[in-house]
Design a protein around this motif. Structure first.
Motif, short mmCIF file in Angstrom:
data_model
loop_
_atom_site.label_atom_id
_atom_site.label_comp_id
_atom_site.label_asym_id
_atom_site.label_seq_id
_atom_site.Cartn_x
_atom_site.Cartn_y
_atom_site.Cartn_z
N SER A 1 0.87 -1.18 0.00
CA SER A 1 0.00 0.00 0.00
C SER A 1 0.91 1.23 0.00
CB SER A 1 -0.93 0.00 1.21
OG SER A 1 -0.19 0.08 2.40
N VAL A 2 0.39 2.32 -0.55
CA VAL A 2 1.17 3.55 -0.70
C VAL A 2 0.47 4.67 0.05
CG1 VAL A 2 2.17 5.20 -2.32
CG2 VAL A 2 1.93 2.80 -2.98
N ARG A 3 1.21 5.34 0.91
CA ARG A 3 0.68 6.52 1.60
C ARG A 3 1.47 7.74 1.15
NH1 ARG A 3 -2.64 8.17 5.51
NH2 ARG A 3 -2.04 9.98 6.74
N ASP A 4 0.76 8.77 0.71
CA ASP A 4 1.37 10.03 0.31
C ASP A 4 1.59 10.84 1.60
OD1 ASP A 4 1.86 12.71 -0.45
OD2 ASP A 4 0.68 12.46 -2.29
N LEU A 5 2.84 10.97 2.00
CA LEU A 5 3.13 11.66 3.26
C LEU A 5 2.94 13.17 3.15
CD1 LEU A 5 6.22 9.55 4.34
CD2 LEU A 5 3.87 9.40 5.21
N TRP A 6 3.14 13.76 1.97
CA TRP A 6 2.90 15.20 1.82
C TRP A 6 1.41 15.50 1.96
CZ3 TRP A 6 7.26 16.68 2.96
CH2 TRP A 6 8.42 16.63 2.20
N ALA A 7 0.56 14.68 1.31
CA ALA A 7 -0.89 14.92 1.33
C ALA A 7 -1.55 14.33 2.57
CB ALA A 7 -1.52 14.32 0.08
N ARG A 8 -0.82 13.50 3.32
CA ARG A 8 -1.35 12.85 4.52
C ARG A 8 -2.59 12.02 4.22
NH1 ARG A 8 -0.63 17.76 8.88
NH2 ARG A 8 1.63 17.85 8.69
N GLN A 9 -2.49 11.24 3.13
CA GLN A 9 -3.60 10.37 2.76
C GLN A 9 -3.11 9.13 2.03
OE1 GLN A 9 -6.02 12.91 0.34
NE2 GLN A 9 -4.83 12.55 -1.51
N GLU A 10 -3.94 8.10 2.02
CA GLU A 10 -3.61 6.87 1.32
C GLU A 10 -3.64 7.14 -0.18
OE1 GLU A 10 -2.45 4.27 3.03
OE2 GLU A 10 -2.84 5.51 4.79
N ALA A 11 -2.73 6.52 -0.91
CA ALA A 11 -2.62 6.76 -2.35
C ALA A 11 -2.77 5.47 -3.16
CB ALA A 11 -1.29 7.44 -2.66
N GLY A 12 -3.36 4.45 -2.57
CA GLY A 12 -3.61 3.22 -3.31
C GLY A 12 -2.59 2.14 -3.05
N HIS A 13 -2.44 1.25 -4.04
CA HIS A 13 -1.55 0.11 -3.93
C HIS A 13 -0.67 0.03 -5.18
CE1 HIS A 13 -4.72 -0.97 -1.10
NE2 HIS A 13 -3.79 -1.67 -0.48
N THR A 14 0.47 -0.59 -5.02
CA THR A 14 1.35 -0.80 -6.17
C THR A 14 0.78 -1.93 -7.01
OG1 THR A 14 2.71 -2.41 -5.02
CG2 THR A 14 3.40 -0.10 -4.87
N LYS A 15 1.19 -1.95 -8.27
CA LYS A 15 0.83 -3.06 -9.15
C LYS A 15 2.05 -3.95 -9.23
CE LYS A 15 -2.57 -0.46 -11.67
NZ LYS A 15 -3.00 0.17 -12.90
N GLY A 16 2.06 -5.00 -8.44
CA GLY A 16 3.21 -5.88 -8.38
C GLY A 16 4.30 -5.27 -7.50
N ALA A 17 5.52 -5.74 -7.70
CA ALA A 17 6.64 -5.33 -6.85
C ALA A 17 7.39 -4.15 -7.46
CB ALA A 17 7.57 -6.51 -6.64
#
Length: 105
Positions: free
Chosen positions: A68-84
């Protein structure tokens, strides 16, 4: 002979710094607690299109097949990666600061 100034040989108004237009995108990664990884991506280009960067988890030191990806600048979740692989677009003179959390962590 006089001392050379930082801007000697440059037209008035031009910075005495190297051109950032040809600068390359930088990707920094640092392991965090609980298996997460902080990733900082910088696009130092002064103009042009956004830089699209893809980096494999192995290069980031992340032992996972997705995250999962969290955008630390925006302080919100940014979805998930597609694979590795982490893929991010960064506008000129901008940066992205992300936290990757491996699936299941």
């Amino acid at each position: 002979a006089g001392e050379a100034s930082a801007g000697e040989g440059r037209p008035a108004g031009e910075a005495a710094l190297p051109s950032a237009a040809k600068a390359k995108v930088q990707v920094w990664a640092k392991p965090q607690p609980k298996g997460t990884v902080a990733v900082y991506v910088v696009n130092p280009a002064a103009s042009g299109n956004a830089a699209r960067v893809s980096v494999g988890f192995e290069a980031l030191g992340l032992a996972a097949t997705s995250a999962s990806v969290r955008d630390l600048w925006a302080r919100q979740e940014a979805g998930h990666t597609k694979g590795a692989t982490l893929t991010v677009e960064v506008a000129p003179l901008d940066s992205a600061f992300l936290l990757l959390t491996p699936a299941g962590a």
